[in-house]
Design a protein around this motif. Structure first.
Motif, PDB file in Angstrom:
ATOM      1  N   ASP A 170       8.793  -4.123   7.996  1.00 32.43           N
ATOM      2  CA  ASP A 170       7.412  -4.621   7.931  1.00 32.43           C
ATOM      3  C   ASP A 170       7.336  -5.935   8.692  1.00 32.43           C
ATOM      4  O   ASP A 170       8.328  -6.661   8.775  1.00 32.43           O
ATOM      5  N   LEU A 171       6.162  -6.216   9.220  1.00 32.77           N
ATOM      6  CA  LEU A 171       5.897  -7.533   9.816  1.00 32.77           C
ATOM      7  C   LEU A 171       5.993  -8.589   8.731  1.00 32.77           C
ATOM      8  O   LEU A 171       6.427  -9.708   8.981  1.00 32.77           O
ATOM      9  N   TYR A 231      -9.711   3.613  15.815  1.00 30.92           N
ATOM     10  CA  TYR A 231      -8.812   4.134  14.777  1.00 30.92           C
ATOM     11  C   TYR A 231      -8.706   5.660  14.865  1.00 30.92           C
ATOM     12  O   TYR A 231      -7.607   6.224  14.797  1.00 30.92           O
ATOM     13  N   VAL A 233      -0.474  -0.700  17.493  1.00 26.17           N
ATOM     14  CA  VAL A 233       0.256  -0.592  16.216  1.00 26.17           C
ATOM     15  C   VAL A 233       0.342   0.876  15.772  1.00 26.17           C
ATOM     16  O   VAL A 233       1.417   1.372  15.420  1.00 26.17           O
ATOM     17  N   THR A 242      -5.743   1.006  -1.392  1.00 25.13           N
ATOM     18  CA  THR A 242      -4.701   0.044  -1.007  1.00 25.13           C
ATOM     19  C   THR A 242      -5.408  -1.252  -0.593  1.00 25.13           C
ATOM     20  O   THR A 242      -6.637  -1.276  -0.463  1.00 25.13           O
ATOM     21  N   PRO A 243      -4.635  -2.323  -0.343  1.00 25.89           N
ATOM     22  CA  PRO A 243      -5.260  -3.577   0.127  1.00 25.89           C
ATOM     23  C   PRO A 243      -6.119  -3.366   1.366  1.00 25.89           C
ATOM     24  O   PRO A 243      -7.070  -4.101   1.646  1.00 25.89           O
ATOM     25  N   TRP A 244      -5.787  -2.336   2.117  1.00 21.39           N
ATOM     26  CA  TRP A 244      -6.489  -1.983   3.341  1.00 21.39           C
ATOM     27  C   TRP A 244      -7.988  -1.759   3.105  1.00 21.39           C
ATOM     28  O   TRP A 244      -8.834  -2.191   3.889  1.00 21.39           O
ATOM     29  N   VAL A 245      -8.314  -1.037   2.010  1.00 22.83           N
ATOM     30  CA  VAL A 245      -9.708  -0.684   1.726  1.00 22.83           C
ATOM     31  C   VAL A 245     -10.524  -1.964   1.525  1.00 22.83           C
ATOM     32  O   VAL A 245     -11.637  -2.097   2.048  1.00 22.83           O
ATOM     33  N   GLY A 270       0.790  -1.229   0.000  1.00 24.12           N
ATOM     34  CA  GLY A 270       0.000   0.000   0.000  1.00 24.12           C
ATOM     35  C   GLY A 270       0.818   1.273   0.000  1.00 24.12           C
ATOM     36  O   GLY A 270       1.744   1.464  -0.794  1.00 24.12           O
ATOM     37  N   GLY A 301       0.201   0.838  10.072  1.00 26.17           N
ATOM     38  CA  GLY A 301      -1.030   1.073  10.825  1.00 26.17           C
ATOM     39  C   GLY A 301      -2.043  -0.012  10.528  1.00 26.17           C
ATOM     40  O   GLY A 301      -1.961  -0.702   9.515  1.00 26.17           O
ATOM     41  N   VAL A 302      -2.976  -0.161  11.454  1.00 30.91           N
ATOM     42  CA  VAL A 302      -4.064  -1.131  11.267  1.00 30.91           C
ATOM     43  C   VAL A 302      -5.378  -0.461  11.660  1.00 30.91           C
ATOM     44  O   VAL A 302      -5.384   0.505  12.429  1.00 30.91           O
ATOM     45  N   ASP A 314       8.004  -5.609  14.074  1.00 32.06           N
ATOM     46  CA  ASP A 314       6.668  -5.297  14.599  1.00 32.06           C
ATOM     47  C   ASP A 314       6.803  -3.937  15.271  1.00 32.06           C
ATOM     48  O   ASP A 314       7.493  -3.808  16.287  1.00 32.06           O
ATOM     49  N   PRO A 366      -4.265  11.332   5.160  1.00 24.10           N
ATOM     50  CA  PRO A 366      -4.879  10.927   3.891  1.00 24.10           C
ATOM     51  C   PRO A 366      -6.392  10.760   4.037  1.00 24.10           C
ATOM     52  O   PRO A 366      -6.891  10.427   5.112  1.00 24.10           O
ATOM     53  N   GLY A 367      -7.081  10.968   2.910  1.00 26.35           N
ATOM     54  CA  GLY A 367      -8.476  10.534   2.815  1.00 26.35           C
ATOM     55  C   GLY A 367      -8.440   9.037   2.544  1.00 26.35           C
ATOM     56  O   GLY A 367      -7.527   8.344   2.988  1.00 26.35           O
ATOM     57  N   SER A 407      -4.500  10.505   9.720  1.00 23.82           N
ATOM     58  CA  SER A 407      -5.634  10.216   8.832  1.00 23.82           C
ATOM     59  C   SER A 407      -6.636  11.353   8.988  1.00 23.82           C
ATOM     60  O   SER A 407      -6.636  12.055  10.010  1.00 23.82           O
ATOM     61  N   ARG A 431      -9.828  -4.887   2.734  1.00 27.70           N
ATOM     62  CA  ARG A 431      -9.939  -5.596   4.013  1.00 27.70           C
ATOM     63  C   ARG A 431     -11.033  -4.997   4.881  1.00 27.70           C
ATOM     64  O   ARG A 431     -11.834  -5.695   5.469  1.00 27.70           O
TER      65      ARG A 431
HETATM   66  N1  LIG Z   1      -5.696   3.300   2.951  1.00 28.53           N
HETATM   67  C1  LIG Z   1      -6.324   4.323   3.477  1.00 28.53           C
HETATM   68  O1  LIG Z   1      -7.422   4.693   3.060  1.00 28.53           O
HETATM   69  C2  LIG Z   1      -5.680   5.127   4.580  1.00 28.53           C
HETATM   70  C3  LIG Z   1      -6.259   6.371   4.910  1.00 28.53           C
HETATM   71  C4  LIG Z   1      -5.677   7.135   5.921  1.00 28.53           C
HETATM   72  C5  LIG Z   1      -4.562   6.668   6.584  1.00 28.53           C
HETATM   73  N2  LIG Z   1      -4.030   5.464   6.238  1.00 28.53           N
HETATM   74  C6  LIG Z   1      -2.864   5.016   6.974  1.00 28.53           C
HETATM   75  O2  LIG Z   1      -1.788   4.752   6.089  1.00 28.53           O
HETATM   76  C7  LIG Z   1      -0.961   3.726   6.642  1.00 28.53           C
HETATM   77  C8  LIG Z   1      -0.763   2.636   5.612  1.00 28.53           C
HETATM   78  O3  LIG Z   1      -2.028   2.127   5.219  1.00 28.53           O
HETATM   79  P1  LIG Z   1      -2.227   1.197   3.952  1.00 28.53           P
HETATM   80  O4  LIG Z   1      -3.567   1.514   3.412  1.00 28.53           O
HETATM   81  O5  LIG Z   1      -1.069   1.250   3.076  1.00 28.53           O
HETATM   82  O6  LIG Z   1      -2.307  -0.234   4.695  1.00 28.53           O
HETATM   83  P2  LIG Z   1      -1.961  -1.695   4.153  1.00 28.53           P
HETATM   84  O7  LIG Z   1      -2.701  -2.601   5.054  1.00 28.53           O
HETATM   85  O8  LIG Z   1      -2.211  -1.780   2.688  1.00 28.53           O
HETATM   86  O9  LIG Z   1      -0.392  -1.831   4.436  1.00 28.53           O
HETATM   87  C9  LIG Z   1       0.070  -1.741   5.754  1.00 28.53           C
HETATM   88  C10 LIG Z   1       1.424  -2.416   5.880  1.00 28.53           C
HETATM   89  O10 LIG Z   1       1.809  -2.319   7.260  1.00 28.53           O
HETATM   90  C11 LIG Z   1       2.268  -3.582   7.697  1.00 28.53           C
HETATM   91  N3  LIG Z   1       2.041  -3.723   9.136  1.00 28.53           N
HETATM   92  C12 LIG Z   1       0.868  -3.929   9.776  1.00 28.53           C
HETATM   93  N4  LIG Z   1       1.069  -4.039  11.087  1.00 28.53           N
HETATM   94  C13 LIG Z   1       2.390  -3.882  11.292  1.00 28.53           C
HETATM   95  C14 LIG Z   1       3.218  -3.883  12.451  1.00 28.53           C
HETATM   96  N5  LIG Z   1       2.712  -4.118  13.675  1.00 28.53           N
HETATM   97  N6  LIG Z   1       4.537  -3.678  12.302  1.00 28.53           N
HETATM   98  C15 LIG Z   1       5.068  -3.488  11.059  1.00 28.53           C
HETATM   99  N7  LIG Z   1       4.346  -3.483   9.938  1.00 28.53           N
HETATM  100  C16 LIG Z   1       3.019  -3.679  10.047  1.00 28.53           C
HETATM  101  C17 LIG Z   1       1.497  -4.598   6.886  1.00 28.53           C
HETATM  102  O11 LIG Z   1       2.178  -5.859   6.830  1.00 28.53           O
HETATM  103  C18 LIG Z   1       1.421  -3.903   5.534  1.00 28.53           C
HETATM  104  O12 LIG Z   1       2.543  -4.213   4.730  1.00 28.53           O
HETATM  105  C19 LIG Z   1      -1.661   3.261   7.924  1.00 28.53           C
HETATM  106  O13 LIG Z   1      -1.100   3.934   9.033  1.00 28.53           O
HETATM  107  C20 LIG Z   1      -3.091   3.721   7.725  1.00 28.53           C
HETATM  108  O14 LIG Z   1      -3.755   3.941   8.942  1.00 28.53           O
HETATM  109  C21 LIG Z   1      -4.567   4.667   5.249  1.00 28.53           C
END
Ligand SMILES: NC(=O)c1ccc[n+]([C@@H]2O[C@H](COP(=O)([O-])OP(=O)(O)OC[C@H]3O[C@@H](n4cnc5c(N)ncnc54)[C@H](O)[C@@H]3O)[C@@H](O)[C@H]2O)c1
Length: 251
Positions: free
Chosen positions: A37-38, A152, A110, A187-190, A17, A89-90, A60, A182-183, A139, A192
């Motif tokens: 990364d984990l 969150y 996290v 990413t794979p997050w959405v 992501g 982030g999670v 982690d 970010p809005g 966020s 999930r």
């Molecule tokens: N995607 C969105 O819409 C969005 C919006 C606002 C903020 N964010 C923030 O952006 C960041 C990245 O989000 P994303 O959408 O790329 O997520 P994602 O789930 O696509 O990727 C997150 C990555 O973090 C890793 N990770 C998770 N827990 C971990 C840990 N404990 N230690 C180390 N690595 C860990 C995962 O393995 C993964 O590779 C996050 O902080 C998220 O809150 C995302």
């Protein structure tokens, strides 16, 4: 000369992501990037796309020993640290009463503790390197009320407040601390987070419709902001929350 030539950077959550795009962007601008990364396999894949110095470190971010080892390794292999991107982030989709204590702890641990540890270990290394730039991933959930994001939002609000406090604490040491809000980023997050809804397709469309510019923000757009904050071009940007949300918070 490239904007980040010779900078030594760490990106957490670098395997997927937003973190993946930030890593690729920092590297393309000349930085050496430690991919933390984990998911070590995902970090290895990103490293294989980078034509430059990388370190892959299974981390982690909620674990202090992991973080200390990560920063220690970067300092011993590259001689210092200039850029720390606390991106990992999670999220859990629930309001407060529906959030289990375990989920609360997980999300706070996290996101918020992970960012705190990032600063705890990065700041001393940056002091020794003569300064640096820390970019935290907040966020828009820190700025406006979003449905079903209780834990969150609390964590991301904490990151925003921590960013401002740390910015004031460390600016005289030449260390700038900022965050990005970010809005909804594609990413794979959405996928999930929407998979937890009865109708995931409808939930995804609702998230997209929330963006006034009518589309998801792209991870590359967040990476561009991170690269700017990492670079000396943003020298007067201190304790800022850079919103990249297609207009959500402009309403
Ligand atoms: N995607 C969105 O819409 C969005 C919006 C606002 C903020 N964010 C923030 O952006 C960041 C990245 O989000 P994303 O959408 O790329 O997520 P994602 O789930 O696509 O990727 C997150 C990555 O973090 C890793 N990770 C998770 N827990 C971990 C840990 N404990 N230690 C180390 N690595 C860990 C995962 O393995 C993964 O590779 C996050 O902080 C998220 O809150 C995302």
């Amino acid at each position: 000369m490239k904007r980040l030539e010779g900078k030594r950077a760490i990106v957490t959550g670098a395997g997927n992501g937003i973190g993946r795009e930030i890593s690729l962007r920092l590297a393309s601008e000349g930085a050496m990037v430690a991919l933390a990364d984990l998911d070590e396999e995902a970090a290895k894949k990103v490293a294989s796309e980078i034509d430059g110095d990388t370190i892959i470190h299974k981390t982690d971010v909620a674990n202090p020993e992991d973080f200390e080892a990560l920063v220690g390794r970067v300092v011993s292999e590259w001689g210092g640290l200039d850029v720390m991107v606390n991106n990992a982030g999670v999220g859990v989709a629930a309001n407060a009463p529906d959030t289990s204590l375990d989920d609360w702890q997980f999300v706070m641990s996290v996101n918020l503790k992970g960012t705190f540890l990032g600063m705890k270990y990065a700041v001393p290394a940056m002091r020794d390197s003569g300064g640096g730039s820390i970019v935290n991933m907040s966020s828009i959930a820190a700025l406006v009320g979003l449905k079903d994001r209780a834990a969150y939002s609390a964590a991301k609000g904490g990151i925003l407040a921590l960013t401002r406090a740390a910015a004031i604490d460390h600016i005289e040491e030449g260390i700038r601390v900022n965050c990005i809000a970010p809005g909804t980023v594609e990413t794979p997050w959405v996928d999930r987070i929407t998979s937890g809804y009865d109708d995931p397709v409808e939930a995804k469309e609702t998230m997209k419709a929330r963006q006034p510019h009518g589309r998801f923000v792209q991870p590359e757009e967040i990476a561009a902001m991170a690269a700017y904050l990492a670079s000396d071009e943003s020298a007067s940007v201190v304790g800022a929350c850079m919103v990249v949300d297609g207009g959500v918070t402009a309403r």
